[in-house]
Design a protein around this motif. Structure first.
Motif, short mmCIF file in Angstrom:
data_model
loop_
_atom_site.label_atom_id
_atom_site.label_comp_id
_atom_site.label_asym_id
_atom_site.label_seq_id
_atom_site.Cartn_x
_atom_site.Cartn_y
_atom_site.Cartn_z
N ASP A 380 0.82 -1.21 0.00
CA ASP A 380 0.00 0.00 0.00
C ASP A 380 0.86 1.26 0.00
O ASP A 380 0.59 2.21 -0.75
CB ASP A 380 -0.92 0.01 1.23
CG ASP A 380 -1.99 -1.07 1.18
OD1 ASP A 380 -2.23 -1.62 0.08
OD2 ASP A 380 -2.57 -1.38 2.24
N GLN A 381 1.91 1.28 0.82
CA GLN A 381 2.71 2.49 0.93
C GLN A 381 3.64 2.68 -0.27
O GLN A 381 3.92 3.81 -0.67
CB GLN A 381 3.49 2.51 2.25
CG GLN A 381 2.57 2.65 3.46
CD GLN A 381 3.30 3.11 4.72
OE1 GLN A 381 4.44 3.55 4.69
NE2 GLN A 381 2.62 3.00 5.86
N LEU A 382 4.11 1.58 -0.88
CA LEU A 382 4.87 1.70 -2.12
C LEU A 382 4.01 2.30 -3.23
O LEU A 382 4.44 3.19 -3.97
CB LEU A 382 5.38 0.32 -2.56
CG LEU A 382 6.67 -0.19 -1.93
CD1 LEU A 382 6.86 -1.66 -2.27
CD2 LEU A 382 7.87 0.61 -2.43
N ASP A 383 2.77 1.81 -3.35
CA ASP A 383 1.87 2.35 -4.37
C ASP A 383 1.58 3.82 -4.12
O ASP A 383 1.54 4.63 -5.06
CB ASP A 383 0.56 1.55 -4.38
CG ASP A 383 0.72 0.14 -4.94
OD1 ASP A 383 1.74 -0.11 -5.61
OD2 ASP A 383 -0.16 -0.70 -4.69
N ALA A 384 1.40 4.19 -2.86
CA ALA A 384 1.13 5.59 -2.52
C ALA A 384 2.34 6.46 -2.84
O ALA A 384 2.19 7.61 -3.30
CB ALA A 384 0.76 5.70 -1.04
N MET A 385 3.53 5.95 -2.59
CA MET A 385 4.76 6.69 -2.90
C MET A 385 4.86 7.00 -4.39
O MET A 385 5.13 8.14 -4.79
CB MET A 385 5.96 5.87 -2.44
CG MET A 385 7.31 6.44 -2.79
SD MET A 385 8.66 5.30 -2.32
CE MET A 385 8.40 3.96 -3.51
N GLN A 386 4.63 5.99 -5.23
CA GLN A 386 4.72 6.20 -6.67
C GLN A 386 3.60 7.11 -7.16
O GLN A 386 3.83 7.98 -8.01
CB GLN A 386 4.67 4.85 -7.39
CG GLN A 386 4.66 4.94 -8.91
CD GLN A 386 5.97 5.44 -9.50
OE1 GLN A 386 6.84 5.92 -8.79
NE2 GLN A 386 6.11 5.34 -10.80
N ALA A 387 2.40 6.95 -6.61
CA ALA A 387 1.29 7.82 -7.01
C ALA A 387 1.61 9.28 -6.66
O ALA A 387 1.29 10.20 -7.43
CB ALA A 387 0.01 7.38 -6.31
N ARG A 388 2.24 9.49 -5.53
CA ARG A 388 2.60 10.86 -5.12
C ARG A 388 3.65 11.45 -6.06
O ARG A 388 3.60 12.64 -6.40
CB ARG A 388 3.12 10.84 -3.69
CG ARG A 388 3.31 12.21 -3.07
CD ARG A 388 3.54 12.08 -1.58
NE ARG A 388 3.72 13.37 -0.94
CZ ARG A 388 3.87 13.56 0.36
NH1 ARG A 388 3.83 12.52 1.19
NH2 ARG A 388 4.05 14.77 0.86
N SER A 469 6.83 1.27 -8.67
CA SER A 469 7.92 2.02 -9.28
C SER A 469 7.64 2.23 -10.76
O SER A 469 6.83 1.54 -11.37
CB SER A 469 9.25 1.28 -9.11
OG SER A 469 9.26 0.08 -9.85
N GLY A 470 8.36 3.18 -11.33
CA GLY A 470 8.26 3.45 -12.76
C GLY A 470 9.47 2.99 -13.52
O GLY A 470 9.59 3.24 -14.72
N GLY A 471 10.39 2.34 -12.82
CA GLY A 471 11.60 1.86 -13.46
C GLY A 471 12.35 0.94 -12.52
O GLY A 471 12.05 0.85 -11.33
N LEU A 472 13.33 0.25 -13.07
CA LEU A 472 14.13 -0.68 -12.27
C LEU A 472 15.56 -0.66 -12.76
O LEU A 472 15.83 -0.80 -13.95
CB LEU A 472 13.57 -2.10 -12.39
CG LEU A 472 14.29 -3.19 -11.59
CD1 LEU A 472 14.17 -2.93 -10.10
CD2 LEU A 472 13.74 -4.57 -11.93
N ARG A 473 16.48 -0.48 -11.81
CA ARG A 473 17.90 -0.66 -12.08
C ARG A 473 18.26 -2.07 -11.62
O ARG A 473 17.91 -2.48 -10.51
CB ARG A 473 18.74 0.36 -11.31
CG ARG A 473 20.25 0.12 -11.41
CD ARG A 473 21.00 0.99 -10.43
NE ARG A 473 22.42 0.73 -10.42
CZ ARG A 473 23.04 -0.19 -9.68
NH1 ARG A 473 22.32 -0.95 -8.85
NH2 ARG A 473 24.34 -0.34 -9.74
N GLY A 517 4.79 -0.99 -17.05
CA GLY A 517 4.98 0.29 -17.72
C GLY A 517 6.24 0.98 -17.25
O GLY A 517 6.27 2.21 -17.12
N ALA A 518 7.29 0.21 -17.00
CA ALA A 518 8.48 0.74 -16.35
C ALA A 518 9.72 0.58 -17.24
O ALA A 518 9.85 -0.40 -17.97
CB ALA A 518 8.71 0.01 -15.02
#
Length: 716
Positions: A380-388, A469-473, A517-518
């Motif tokens: 939940d908090q990961l999703d909220a972080m990316q949404a923010r 996230s929107g990307g991955l290293r 979509g990352a």
């Protein structure tokens, strides 16, 4: 581990090794190294090929060469949905007399079935199981993206092939030139943090960074660690790559916290232990976990353990998580009672499939549910972080990081007992930069089992890494093609490379990236084999360009010119394992290494070498039209980032510690506790030395504003 000289290259043992992807020799730093026989035998045994005697090796080699006839179907087939439009094929083998009765069933991921053309049959061969006929099945071109299953049944045996239909490439990074901040998430604290940076703090940073032009925040891995004390400080040595570290949770955002704090004053922020204040000069993970764990347990007892709606939401989450989540939660519960490494547990609890584990989990159901609930909160908090981050205006948002492997006694190795080479460790061979080589103390995954399971675990790992996230290293993406295995009791000099199914792993990677979509960035520093270069280029995976390593012997200064930087890459001045730009210019990175006896030669020689490096960097900046002749350290740091921002490279990452002028690198390789690796909070220079800086104070920092404005202007 003392090893006898290798036998001659043509022996059966070495032919067997080469046949299954174990290198009997490899090149490093311009030299050819021959793997010891003992190393080859250890690796081959882990891969399921008996080889203790020459006779064993000969029989194993015959079995390998006959596999195309004796295996009913290839375990994995890849269909690329790209411009070539070529059809994928997979090999099948059946009893010679049953080709007329063989049945093929292709079930797509959504549960439907697709007709498959009958095999095109070839020849017959005698095997120990009788005569076998081999053929090829051409898979339909119009299969949807996803993981599908082709079942082959000849009434004597049934086997399944995982068909991976992958997009031609991951989402492109080259749409436009973008930049962002690179940071250690635990180090960036706010006034409301509980001792370390949290998911909420990353969202707050995005609120400030996006209006200044930043399009992403590249953070360290947030993989799970053991829920025990002492806490593992390194984000690159997790207990699991499929789950998340709850230390990053912001407890006051959990449902019910307001009521809890009102009834129990110890959870008021002002009442928290002093070691959790945002002005401390170290991250005290033990205090963080002890405090958060106590508060979260209180919230669990008021929530899912007592509230029907919360309990129903958790039940749905656990159902979706399946066996992977259940085993992880059981591991965490067991670890709280028996310690963080399952290798030290009672023998009957070391296998997740045992009746003893099932009985223990049943008698500790609330504790198991609690750890599953923590993962629900993390999601939940990961999703909220990316949404923010998106709401703030970032196109990419948060870019996560994927560690190479996991701890040998941790949750993933316990939960997947057949998927790791337990008597081997991953590392790197000795080379010109590290004469001893590297031992990362992580068991390598077994490539043959990866294929036999249709890459199920890697699918779970990547899906978890892309979440929120929107990307991955991907750290050490070279491991998608080969890993350096070191035998138990040996040193890196005794190791050798083992090949992995790179094409199949890239298919999983591009599919999971497209679903999220990352964008994808591969850390491809070091000796890179041709397969990785080709696959990264073909499949839209960006590379890494670190300023320190971008050399060009054809230029007067020996450094790559800005115009020659690759487009499909993420460029940065440094990384978490290298000196900061500030520490590189002011000499402090040399001084700390000298204090810890890590230089390997006199400090005077290192300083002379650093002076030559400074001169070449100044020459590069001057050639690029960036004047720094009489500039101080700060101006030179800004100039280096302007240089990178002017390159054609699609993504430029600015280290947040260089943004504020913190000269300390987050991790100093070659040390454990002699240097505070992974424990340093972000700090800024002040009249009395370095002082920790919060997210709130970043907003008014002239130093970081200058770097942001310089890079953003150059990128535009």
């Amino acid at each position: 581990m003392s090893a006898p000289p290798p036998t001659r290259p043509g022996t059966t043992l070495r032919r067997l090794a080469r046949a299954v992807g174990v290198a009997d020799a490899y090149d490093a730093s311009g030299r050819t190294h021959h793997a010891p026989d003992a190393t080859l035998r250890a690796a081959l045994r882990e891969l399921g090929h008996p080889c203790d005697t020459d006779g064993d090796a000969a029989r194993s080699l015959r079995a390998v060469r006959r596999a195309a006839w004796t295996r009913p179907v290839d375990p994995v087939a890849v269909c690329w949905r790209d411009a070539t439009g070529t059809s994928a094929r997979t090999r099948v083998s059946v009893s010679a007399g049953s080709r007329a009765t063989v049945r093929l069933t292709l079930e797509v991921e959504n549960g439907g079935r697709v007709p498959v053309a009958p095999p095109v049959w070839g020849g017959v061969a005698d095997t120990t199981a009788g005569p076998r006929r081999r053929g090829a099945v051409t898979l339909p071109q119009d299969l949807p993206l996803g993981y599908h299953h082709l079942t082959v049944d000849d009434r004597q045996a049934t086997a399944v092939c995982t068909v991976i239909v992958a997009p031609g490439s991951a989402p492109a990074v080259t749409a436009r030139r973008r930049w962002g901040w690179m940071l250690q998430a635990y180090a960036v604290r706010s006034a409301g943090s509980w001792g370390q940076g949290e998911f909420r703090d990353i969202g707050m940073l995005a609120d400030w960074a996006a209006p200044h032009g930043a399009d992403f925040l590249l953070i360290n891995p947030v993989h799970a660690t053991e829920p025990t004390l002492p806490q593992q400080p390194s984000p690159y040595s997790p207990t699991s790559r499929r789950f998340v570290n709850p230390c990053y949770l912001h407890v006051p955002d959990v449902d019910g916290f307001t009521q809890l704090a009102a009834s129990d004053p110890r959870w008021e922020h002002a009442a928290l232990p002093g070691s959790l204040r945002p002005d401390t000069d170290r991250i005290d993970r033990d205090a963080v976990w002890a405090t958060k764990r106590a508060a979260l347990w209180q919230l669990y007892t008021r929530g899912p353990a007592d509230d029907a709606d919360a309990r129903a939401r958790l039940a749905a989450f656990r159902d979706a998580g399946g066996t992977a989540l259940q085993r992880f939660a059981v591991f965490c519960a067991l670890a709280e009672e028996h310690g963080g490494s399952f290798e030290d547990w009672p023998a009957d609890l070391r296998d997740p499939r045992s009746e003893a584990v099932a009985a223990w989990a049943g008698s500790h159901a609330d504790l198991v549910a609690f750890h599953a609930w923590l993962q629900q909160l993390c999601t939940d908090q990961l999703d909220a972080m990316q949404a923010r981050a998106h709401l703030a205006g970032m196109d990419i948002g948060v870019i996560g990081d994927l560690a190479v492997g996991v701890a040998p006694g941790g949750a993933d190795v316990w939960a997947l007992p057949d998927e790791f080479a337990r008597t081997m460790r991953v590392g790197a061979p000795p080379d010109a930069f590290n004469r001893q080589g590297q031992d990362w103390d992580q068991p390598p995954p077994l490539p043959n089992v990866m294929r036999d399971t249709g890459h199920r675990t890697m699918r779970e790992v990547l899906a978890a890494a892309f979440a929120g996230s929107g990307g991955l290293r991907i750290d050490h993406i070279l491991g998608f093609s080969r890993l350096f295995w070191i035998p138990e009791g040996g040193s890196p000099a005794d190791g050798t490379y083992v090949r992995y199914p790179a094409e199949e792993l890239f298919a999983v990677l591009t599919l999971e990236a497209r679903r999220a979509g990352a964008v994808v960035i591969g850390e491809d520093l070091g000796t890179v084999d041709d397969r990785i270069r080709r696959l990264m280029r073909e499949r839209g995976v960006a590379g890494s360009a670190v300023l320190w390593f971008e050399v060009d012997e054809c230029t007067p200064h020996g450094r790559r010119r800005p115009r020659d930087y690759p487009r499909a890459a993420l460029a940065s001045v440094t990384t978490h394992d290298l000196p900061t730009a500030t520490g590189w210019w002011d000499g402090s990175s040399l001084e700390i290494r000298d204090e810890l006896d890590l230089l390997g030669r006199p400090l005077s020689e290192e300083r002379a070498e650093r002076a030559r490096e400074h001169a070449s960097m100044l020459a590069l900046l001057e050639e690029a039209g960036i004047a720094v002749d009489d500039a101080g350290v700060r101006e030179r740091v800004v100039a280096m980032h302007r240089l990178l921002a002017e390159t054609p490279t699609a993504l430029v990452a600015v280290a947040l510690w260089d943004g504020v002028g913190d000269p300390r690198q987050p991790n100093l390789p070659g040390t454990v506790d002699a240097y505070p690796n992974w424990r340093l909070p972000l700090a800024e220079p002040g009249p009395d030395g370095l002082r920790p800086i919060t997210v709130e104070r970043l907003r008014s920092s002239p130093a970081i504003a200058e770097v942001a404005a310089t890079v953003h202007t150059a990128r535009r």
